[in-house]
Design a protein around this motif. Sequence first.
Motif, short mmCIF file in Angstrom:
data_model
loop_
_atom_site.label_atom_id
_atom_site.label_comp_id
_atom_site.label_asym_id
_atom_site.label_seq_id
_atom_site.Cartn_x
_atom_site.Cartn_y
_atom_site.Cartn_z
N SER A 46 -27.01 -7.49 14.11
CA SER A 46 -27.62 -6.40 14.84
C SER A 46 -28.70 -5.69 14.03
N ASP A 47 -28.56 -5.65 12.72
CA ASP A 47 -29.54 -4.96 11.89
C ASP A 47 -30.70 -5.85 11.47
N SER A 48 -30.54 -7.16 11.63
CA SER A 48 -31.59 -8.06 11.20
C SER A 48 -32.69 -8.12 12.26
N LYS A 49 -33.82 -8.65 11.87
CA LYS A 49 -34.93 -8.79 12.80
C LYS A 49 -34.55 -9.78 13.88
N PRO A 50 -34.99 -9.55 15.12
CA PRO A 50 -34.67 -10.51 16.17
C PRO A 50 -35.34 -11.85 15.89
N LYS A 51 -34.59 -12.91 16.17
CA LYS A 51 -35.14 -14.24 15.92
C LYS A 51 -36.21 -14.55 16.95
N ARG A 52 -37.27 -15.13 16.51
CA ARG A 52 -38.34 -15.52 17.41
C ARG A 52 -37.94 -16.83 18.08
N ARG A 53 -38.02 -16.83 19.37
CA ARG A 53 -37.70 -18.03 20.12
C ARG A 53 -38.96 -18.86 20.27
N THR A 54 -38.80 -20.16 20.07
CA THR A 54 -39.91 -21.07 20.25
C THR A 54 -40.13 -21.26 21.75
N PRO A 55 -41.36 -21.13 22.23
CA PRO A 55 -41.62 -21.34 23.65
C PRO A 55 -41.29 -22.79 24.04
N THR A 56 -40.72 -22.95 25.23
CA THR A 56 -40.31 -24.27 25.69
C THR A 56 -40.80 -24.51 27.11
N ALA A 57 -40.66 -25.75 27.54
CA ALA A 57 -40.95 -26.13 28.92
C ALA A 57 -39.76 -26.94 29.43
N SER A 58 -39.48 -26.79 30.71
CA SER A 58 -38.39 -27.53 31.34
C SER A 58 -38.82 -28.98 31.58
N VAL A 59 -37.99 -29.91 31.09
CA VAL A 59 -38.29 -31.34 31.24
C VAL A 59 -37.07 -32.00 31.87
N THR A 60 -37.30 -32.80 32.92
CA THR A 60 -36.22 -33.52 33.58
C THR A 60 -36.39 -35.01 33.32
N TYR A 61 -35.34 -35.60 32.79
CA TYR A 61 -35.30 -37.04 32.54
C TYR A 61 -34.37 -37.67 33.57
N GLU A 62 -34.78 -38.79 34.15
CA GLU A 62 -33.93 -39.49 35.11
C GLU A 62 -33.97 -40.98 34.82
N VAL A 63 -32.81 -41.62 35.00
CA VAL A 63 -32.74 -43.08 34.91
C VAL A 63 -31.97 -43.54 36.14
N SER A 64 -32.63 -44.35 36.96
CA SER A 64 -31.97 -44.89 38.16
C SER A 64 -31.66 -46.35 37.93
N GLN A 74 -35.81 -36.59 24.07
CA GLN A 74 -36.15 -35.41 23.27
C GLN A 74 -35.63 -34.17 23.97
N ALA A 75 -34.91 -33.32 23.24
CA ALA A 75 -34.40 -32.06 23.80
C ALA A 75 -34.87 -30.90 22.94
N ARG A 76 -34.15 -29.78 22.95
CA ARG A 76 -34.57 -28.56 22.23
C ARG A 76 -34.31 -28.73 20.75
N ASP A 77 -35.19 -29.43 20.08
CA ASP A 77 -35.08 -29.66 18.65
C ASP A 77 -36.49 -29.58 18.08
N GLU A 78 -36.75 -28.52 17.33
CA GLU A 78 -38.09 -28.31 16.79
C GLU A 78 -38.47 -29.34 15.74
N ALA A 79 -37.48 -30.01 15.17
CA ALA A 79 -37.77 -31.02 14.16
C ALA A 79 -38.12 -32.36 14.78
N GLY A 80 -37.95 -32.50 16.09
CA GLY A 80 -38.30 -33.74 16.76
C GLY A 80 -37.18 -34.77 16.78
N GLU A 97 -34.73 -28.09 27.83
CA GLU A 97 -35.90 -27.34 27.39
C GLU A 97 -36.44 -28.03 26.14
N VAL A 98 -37.73 -28.32 26.14
CA VAL A 98 -38.37 -29.00 25.01
C VAL A 98 -39.40 -28.04 24.41
N PRO A 99 -39.42 -27.86 23.09
CA PRO A 99 -40.39 -26.95 22.46
C PRO A 99 -41.83 -27.38 22.77
N LEU A 100 -42.66 -26.39 23.07
CA LEU A 100 -44.08 -26.69 23.32
C LEU A 100 -44.68 -27.34 22.09
#
Length: 154
Positions: A46-64, A74-80, A97-100
Amino acid sequence: MGDTPQESATPSLFRRADRSGLIVAGAALAACAGLVVYGVVDTGESDSKPKRRTPTASVTYEVSGQGTADITYQARDEAGTATVVKAAALPWRKTVEVPLGQDPTLSITLGENGGQARCTLAIRGRYVQSATASGTFGRATCSGALPTTPATAS
């Protein structure tokens, strides 16, 4: 006889003062110990600085298709780092959500029984690519590009 009562009253006053001092010192020590314990136990940020969230975009993967396939996406992983799902039952769908700035990618690999499967990739609800894998150990990859800055409302 007049001096005797004062002499015996003086030591009694000192004893009371010593006891009072010990009680106050004990209370202060207990309060300090309580603060130390609270500081060690409290893991909140609570006393620490708020963490900055990396902006993301919604991505839908489908396999039929039918059967199973190994799926890498690829999912929400800034390291790739990619997420791998072994022998996923088809049809399969995942929205993440995938990081921009990262390129969303979906790869499928069929097993030794072969067959046919189709991957599709949608970014923010818009389909951007599809591909088909067929045959024994058939492969297909769908990918797209995300902007490096968040979308602005128009």
